[in-house]
Design an enzyme around this catalytic site. Structure first.
Site, PDB file in Angstrom:
ATOM      1  N   GLU A  79      31.589  32.583  33.590  1.00  0.00           N
ATOM      2  CA  GLU A  79      31.308  31.633  32.581  1.00  0.00           C
ATOM      3  C   GLU A  79      31.204  30.247  33.129  1.00  0.00           C
ATOM      4  OE1 GLU A  79      34.002  32.941  29.507  1.00  0.00           O
ATOM      5  OE2 GLU A  79      32.989  31.663  28.195  1.00  0.00           O
TER       6      GLU A  79
ATOM      7  N   ARG B  82      39.863  45.956  36.857  1.00  0.00           N
ATOM      8  CA  ARG B  82      40.275  46.769  35.998  1.00  0.00           C
ATOM      9  C   ARG B  82      39.188  48.032  35.796  1.00  0.00           C
ATOM     10  NH1 ARG B  82      40.392  42.185  31.814  1.00  0.00           N
ATOM     11  NH2 ARG B  82      40.300  40.815  33.549  1.00  0.00           N
TER      12      ARG B  82
HETATM   13  O1  LIG Z   1      30.764  39.813  31.436  1.00  0.00           O
HETATM   14  P1  LIG Z   1      31.452  38.670  32.273  1.00  0.00           P
HETATM   15  O2  LIG Z   1      31.473  37.664  31.779  1.00  0.00           O
HETATM   16  O3  LIG Z   1      30.856  38.734  33.797  1.00  0.00           O
HETATM   17  O4  LIG Z   1      32.990  39.123  32.297  1.00  0.00           O
HETATM   18  C1  LIG Z   1      33.557  40.444  32.337  1.00  0.00           C
HETATM   19  C2  LIG Z   1      34.343  40.428  33.568  1.00  0.00           C
HETATM   20  O5  LIG Z   1      35.614  39.651  33.469  1.00  0.00           O
HETATM   21  C3  LIG Z   1      36.684  40.610  33.640  1.00  0.00           C
HETATM   22  O6  LIG Z   1      37.085  40.462  34.846  1.00  0.00           O
HETATM   23  P2  LIG Z   1      37.638  39.214  35.921  1.00  0.00           P
HETATM   24  O7  LIG Z   1      36.492  38.382  36.459  1.00  0.00           O
HETATM   25  O8  LIG Z   1      38.506  38.569  34.971  1.00  0.00           O
HETATM   26  O9  LIG Z   1      38.400  39.733  37.207  1.00  0.00           O
HETATM   27  P3  LIG Z   1      39.565  40.891  37.302  1.00  0.00           P
HETATM   28  O10 LIG Z   1      39.313  42.247  36.653  1.00  0.00           O
HETATM   29  O11 LIG Z   1      39.719  41.183  38.680  1.00  0.00           O
HETATM   30  O12 LIG Z   1      40.702  40.218  36.551  1.00  0.00           O
HETATM   31  C4  LIG Z   1      36.316  41.881  33.379  1.00  0.00           C
HETATM   32  O13 LIG Z   1      37.196  42.950  33.775  1.00  0.00           O
HETATM   33  C5  LIG Z   1      34.811  41.737  33.752  1.00  0.00           C
HETATM   34  O14 LIG Z   1      34.775  42.328  35.239  1.00  0.00           O
HETATM   35  N1  LIG Z   2      38.141  37.712  26.352  1.00  0.00           N
HETATM   36  C1  LIG Z   2      38.210  38.370  27.628  1.00  0.00           C
HETATM   37  N2  LIG Z   2      39.211  39.225  27.790  1.00  0.00           N
HETATM   38  C2  LIG Z   2      39.506  39.787  28.767  1.00  0.00           C
HETATM   39  N3  LIG Z   2      38.796  39.881  29.589  1.00  0.00           N
HETATM   40  C3  LIG Z   2      37.808  39.116  29.841  1.00  0.00           C
HETATM   41  N4  LIG Z   2      36.718  38.798  30.719  1.00  0.00           N
HETATM   42  C4  LIG Z   2      35.712  38.140  30.106  1.00  0.00           C
HETATM   43  N5  LIG Z   2      36.079  37.333  28.977  1.00  0.00           N
HETATM   44  C5  LIG Z   2      37.399  38.590  28.443  1.00  0.00           C
END
Ligand SMILES: O=P(O)(O)OC[C@H]1O[C@H](OP(=O)(O)OP(=O)(O)O)[C@H](O)[C@@H]1O
Ligand SMILES: Nc1ncnc2[nH]cnc12
Length: 179
Positions: free
Chosen positions: A99, A62
Site C-alpha cells: 500500500e 499467514r
Molecule cells: O493484497 P495486498 O495489499 O498485497 O495485501 C495482502 C497481504 O497483506 C498481508 O500480509 P503482510 O504484508 O501484512 O505480511 P505478513 O503476513 O508477513 O504479516 C496478507 O497476509 C497478504 O499477504
Molecule cells: N485490513 C487488513 N487486515 C489484515 N491483513 C491485511 N493486509 C492488508 N490489509 C489487511
C-alpha cells in the site's frame, strides 16, 4: 455475498491496526477455533478436489498455515514464497508493491518445474500487490497457475480485479467492504 456466517464470526476485526483508519482482519481467532479452521480448509479445497494439482504456493506468513493444510488435503507439494533473505538455496526474486512502498519476495529456483499446476494461497487479498508479485514469480519459473484462493477478499480494493486481469481465477470465502 457472505454466505458463510461461521467463518465471518470467527474472524476478529481490530480497528485502527496497524494504523488509524485500517480495520485489521485477524484470522488467528479462526485458526484457533477447530471447527472454523477445518471448515475454512474444507471450503478452500472443495473447488479443486479431483483436479491434478502439483503444488500449493503459500505466501509468508499467514499463507503458510493455510497452504500446508491445502497441500495435505490435495496431495500436492508446498512451495513457500518468502520475504527476501529467508531462503537458503538459489532463489529468484520479485519486487512487489505494498500500500505504501515496495518489498521483495523470493522462492527457490527449483521449487516449481515448467508446466506444473499450482494454486496460490494467502489469508487475504487487499490491493493485490503481494499476490500479483507471487503470480509473476511463479510464472517466471514456468508454473501454470490454476487458481488463487484467499479466506478474505477486501472487495473495495482492487486485488481480485488485478489478478483476474492477469488471467488468474480468484476465489475467496469471506468478503468485506471497506479497507
Ligand atoms: O493484497 P495486498 O495489499 O498485497 O495485501 C495482502 C497481504 O497483506 C498481508 O500480509 P503482510 O504484508 O501484512 O505480511 P505478513 O503476513 O508477513 O504479516 C496478507 O497476509 C497478504 O499477504
Ligand atoms: N485490513 C487488513 N487486515 C489484515 N491483513 C491485511 N493486509 C492488508 N490489509 C489487511
Amino acid at each position: 455475498m457472505n454466505a458463510n456466517p461461521e467463518l465471518l464470526n470467527a474472524i476478529r476485526s481490530i480497528p485502527d491496526y496497524p494504523k488509524p483508519g485500517i480495520i485489521f482482519r485477524d484470522i488467528t481467532t479462526l485458526l484457533g477455533d477447530a471447527r472454523a479452521f477445518r471448515r475454512a480448509v474444507d471450503e478452500l479445497v472443495q473447488p479443486y478436489v479431483g483436479m491434478k494439482i502439483d503444488k500449493i504456493a503459500g505466501i509468508e506468513a499467514r499463507g503458510f498455515i493455510l497452504g500446508g493444510a491445502l497441500a495435505h488435503q490435495l496431495s500436492a507439494g508446498f512451495v513457500p514464497i518468502r520475504k527476501k533473505g529467508k531462503l537458503p538455496d538459489k532463489t529468484v526474486s520479485m519486487t512487489y508493491s505494498l500500500e505504501y512502498g515496495e518489498d521483495e519476495m523470493e522462492m527457490h529456483v527449483d521449487a516449481v518445474k515448467q508446466g506444473e499446476k499450482v494454486i496460490l494461497v494467502d489469508d487475504l487479498i487487499a490491493t493485490g500487490g503481494t499476490a500479483e508479485g507471487a503470480v509473476k514469480l511463479l510464472r517466471q519459473m514456468g508454473a501454470d497457475i490454476v487458481s488463487a484462493c484467499f479466506v478474505i477478499d477486501l472487495k473495495d480494493l482492487p486485488g481480485r480485479k488485478k489478478l483476474e486481469a492477469m488471467g488468474v481465477e480468484v476465489r475467496s470465502l469471506v468478503q468485506y467492504e471497506g479497507h
